[in-house]
Design an enzyme around this catalytic site. Sequence first.
Site, short mmCIF file in Angstrom:
data_model
loop_
_atom_site.label_atom_id
_atom_site.label_comp_id
_atom_site.label_asym_id
_atom_site.label_seq_id
_atom_site.Cartn_x
_atom_site.Cartn_y
_atom_site.Cartn_z
N ARG A 162 0.76 -1.51 -0.04
CA ARG A 162 -0.02 -0.32 -0.07
C ARG A 162 1.21 0.60 -0.20
NH1 ARG A 162 -1.95 -3.59 4.40
NH2 ARG A 162 -4.16 -4.44 3.43
N LYS A 185 -2.45 -2.94 7.42
CA LYS A 185 -3.82 -2.43 8.31
C LYS A 185 -3.84 -3.35 9.53
CE LYS A 185 -6.37 -0.69 5.00
NZ LYS A 185 -7.91 -0.74 3.88
N HIS A 253 -2.33 2.54 -5.67
CA HIS A 253 -2.83 1.30 -5.36
C HIS A 253 -3.11 0.71 -6.40
CE1 HIS A 253 -4.10 -0.39 -2.28
NE2 HIS A 253 -5.77 -0.62 -3.01
N ARG A 256 -0.68 -1.94 -7.12
CA ARG A 256 -1.12 -2.90 -5.81
C ARG A 256 -2.27 -3.80 -6.70
NH1 ARG A 256 -1.47 -4.79 -0.59
NH2 ARG A 256 -3.79 -4.49 0.41
N HIS A 279 -4.34 -8.87 3.06
CA HIS A 279 -5.69 -8.89 3.32
C HIS A 279 -6.32 -10.04 4.59
CE1 HIS A 279 -6.82 -8.11 -1.08
NE2 HIS A 279 -6.53 -7.10 -0.08
N TYR A 288 -10.08 -10.98 -6.81
CA TYR A 288 -8.54 -11.10 -7.87
C TYR A 288 -9.02 -11.83 -8.75
CZ TYR A 288 -6.40 -6.91 -5.45
OH TYR A 288 -6.31 -5.57 -4.65
#
Length: 308
Positions: A162, A185, A253, A256, A279, A288
Amino acid sequence: MTLEISQAARHALATWLDHIRALKDGSENTVSAYRADVLDFITFLTVHHAEPQGLAPLARVTTSDMRAWLAHLKRHDIAARSVARKLSAVKTFYRWLSEREGFEPTAVLTIRAPKFQKKLPRPLTQDAAKAMIDTVELQTRDSWQGARDAAVATLLYGCGLRISEALSLKGRDLPLGESLRILGKGKKERLVPVLPVARRAVESYLTLCPYPMEPEAAVFRGARGGPLNARHIAKVTERARMQLGLPSSATPHAMRHSFATHLLQAGGDLRAIQELLGHASLSTTQAYTAVDQVHLMQVYEACHPKAG
């Protein structure tokens, strides 16, 4: 008549946000979004009932109140995706508040979010991603700044970082080895491989950078030596995509997204890609697979002799 949020409601909201920060490892962006969404909900109830909403009134929220709030959002043309986000924040707050105050939150928790079509990630082609890195480097006058921007873009595409993760690298992370420990995150730590091309890009920048690399200093510096701002990368990416004739979805982004999609197209394992991206849920990474299926159908329709 001017109505204000009750002091009790404000205190409860502040306490909950502190809880999110401390126990849930919520980022400041997440905390700010939660604060705004729940505060908007309490403000609506205050106006809807024409009186401040203390803890007792908040505990008495009905299904009718919830439907009135959703109708209010719809009248103000709030997109379904944003409504779903707001409702999720309110439900999270109510789960915490109901445990703390001892009431039944069924009226809030059983309300369903409006359906919306999830947007698929919009990756670049491999050639476009490489061209973006090369063109980003040309958007500033100083060669060290161009090398810096190219290094950041290479980390986004080459490591799937990110933008906040790339810009959070410190001098202590140098020199880059074959892998890099990233705090993503929710303060979730992951280990990502660093390709030789990414190491070379960062090394090229470091040889030109006029500022010393102290252990606690940001690796990527602005023109005056302070930490580089993400807005700068967004601006040079925008200029580069316009020069290349790429769509507006070609953002930092998207680099990524491109990393993940190209790995999947090359036969990468979905679980491994989930780990590389950081994730929390596999369902996020599964977006994806839909992108890859779209790609396969486009190839099929373009190349199969019977497709026409």
